[in-house]
Design an enzyme around this catalytic site. Sequence first.
Site, PDB file in Angstrom:
ATOM      1  N   MET A  26      61.424  39.820  30.411  1.00 30.17           N
ATOM      2  CA  MET A  26      61.464  40.107  31.843  1.00 30.17           C
ATOM      3  C   MET A  26      61.570  41.610  32.057  1.00 30.17           C
ATOM      4  SD  MET A  26      63.906  37.004  33.234  1.00 30.17           S
ATOM      5  CE  MET A  26      65.053  37.037  31.832  1.00 30.17           C
ATOM      6  N   MET A  27      60.599  42.151  32.783  1.00 35.39           N
ATOM      7  CA  MET A  27      60.546  43.588  33.004  1.00 35.39           C
ATOM      8  C   MET A  27      61.812  44.079  33.698  1.00 35.39           C
ATOM      9  SD  MET A  27      57.818  44.733  31.651  1.00 35.39           S
ATOM     10  CE  MET A  27      57.729  46.377  32.372  1.00 35.39           C
ATOM     11  N   CYS A 108      51.187  37.529  32.711  1.00 35.42           N
ATOM     12  CA  CYS A 108      51.689  38.318  33.832  1.00 35.42           C
ATOM     13  C   CYS A 108      50.608  38.458  34.906  1.00 35.42           C
ATOM     14  CB  CYS A 108      52.132  39.694  33.360  1.00 35.42           C
ATOM     15  SG  CYS A 108      52.813  40.715  34.692  1.00 35.42           S
ATOM     16  N   ASN A 219      57.921  26.936  29.693  1.00 41.29           N
ATOM     17  CA  ASN A 219      58.557  27.986  30.477  1.00 41.29           C
ATOM     18  C   ASN A 219      58.165  27.807  31.945  1.00 41.29           C
ATOM     19  OD1 ASN A 219      57.642  31.258  31.311  1.00 41.29           O
ATOM     20  ND2 ASN A 219      59.771  30.673  31.115  1.00 41.29           N
ATOM     21  N   GLY A 220      59.064  28.244  32.832  1.00 46.03           N
ATOM     22  CA  GLY A 220      58.736  28.211  34.246  1.00 46.03           C
ATOM     23  C   GLY A 220      59.634  27.286  35.045  1.00 46.03           C
ATOM     24  N   GLY A 247      64.012  31.957  31.942  1.00 43.91           N
ATOM     25  CA  GLY A 247      63.842  33.302  32.460  1.00 43.91           C
ATOM     26  C   GLY A 247      64.992  33.693  33.365  1.00 43.91           C
ATOM     27  N   ARG A 248      64.719  33.686  34.663  1.00 42.69           N
ATOM     28  CA  ARG A 248      65.722  34.162  35.616  1.00 42.69           C
ATOM     29  C   ARG A 248      66.991  33.336  35.646  1.00 42.69           C
ATOM     30  NH1 ARG A 248      61.375  36.532  36.294  1.00 42.69           N
ATOM     31  NH2 ARG A 248      61.203  38.517  37.412  1.00 42.69           N
TER      32      ARG A 248
END
Length: 375
Positions: A26-27, A108, A219-220, A247-248
């Site tokens: 994650m950027m 992305c 993922n997701g 992720g988040r």
Amino acid sequence: MLQHTSPATPCPDPLADARRLSVAPMMDWTDRHCRFFHRLIAPRALLYTEMITTGAILHGDRSRLLDFSQAEQPVALQLGGSEPNDLARAARVGEEWGYSEINLNCGCPSERVQQGAFGACLMREPDLVAHAVAAMQAAVKIPVTVKHRIGVDDQDDFEFIARFVERLFAAGCRVFIVHARSAILKGLSPKENREIPPLRGQIVRQLKAAFPQATFVGNGGLKSTEQALEWMSPSDDLPGLDGVMLGRAAYHDPWILQRLSQTLWAETNTAAQAGTTREAILPALEAYFEAQLKRGVPGKAMGRHWHGLFHGQPGARHWRREISEGESPMAIWRRYAFAESQFAPATSIESRSQPAASHRSVDSRLTTRTRASQA
């Protein structure tokens, strides 16, 4: 359903066990300080860097971009790029730097990434991606993997993604990390691309059924341990996935990684690992914090990634505010706790007047102490 198999016996994946649980690249988030924190919580998970472009690695400050602690291992380096020779050179640098895997970003959807001709738009060029994968595999001995979506714009049927995976499988790729949404490259922001396209985990299961020799990590939109475990369980005559990537959810509520770790590795966890608590990781976090301060790293640069440790717990607001301001973990603990524990001596009036406090969590002590200070 047609199954795609390889005539040759694939090399064993050295990261197969770790792939059961991973944290997404994650950027601006998954830097080395974030990864160290996640490693304390999930000792066996696979961690990923932020996406780093080939140009930055080949021409930039490599130490600033690539340095990490061995305590973070296993760590995968995610690359952004589309030129096979540059990707091969960057992959070789990553291997020399000590990374355990090279991952190519084909998922992305941001406009800036599209302008660089990489990310999700590469899914429309499977031959180019296959060439890049082959070039990287020839340059390194560590695994080369691909992270991608299930479709791009109106190309979102199973045949499209199956052709993409088939081409990469033929080139030797055996690990696919699949965000189970399509990428809408025009009209949606990266944030909207994480929310608006429907989540279709069934497509990822179909890919696993069609390519049984490959590893598929889903993922997701994963927000709970129950959802993650469901993705890994067989359903409707389709196989479960080999792993999940959060992720988040892992960033804002990192303790979900601990809950999943306890379930996924229940058979091998020691009693100490099974009893891990949030406050138990504070001494190691403090030691890291102090060591990095001596190297000139600002406290805020570390603490901003640690704000979610007490997410959903009483006292979380106080922790979140002060750790984000660069306060040391143990200083926050002592300021609000002052209770009997292995970390803070029982010296305060509160601890003497409330002998049961030693059995409460740090979270309740944070709240109790704050209320007392505001009275």
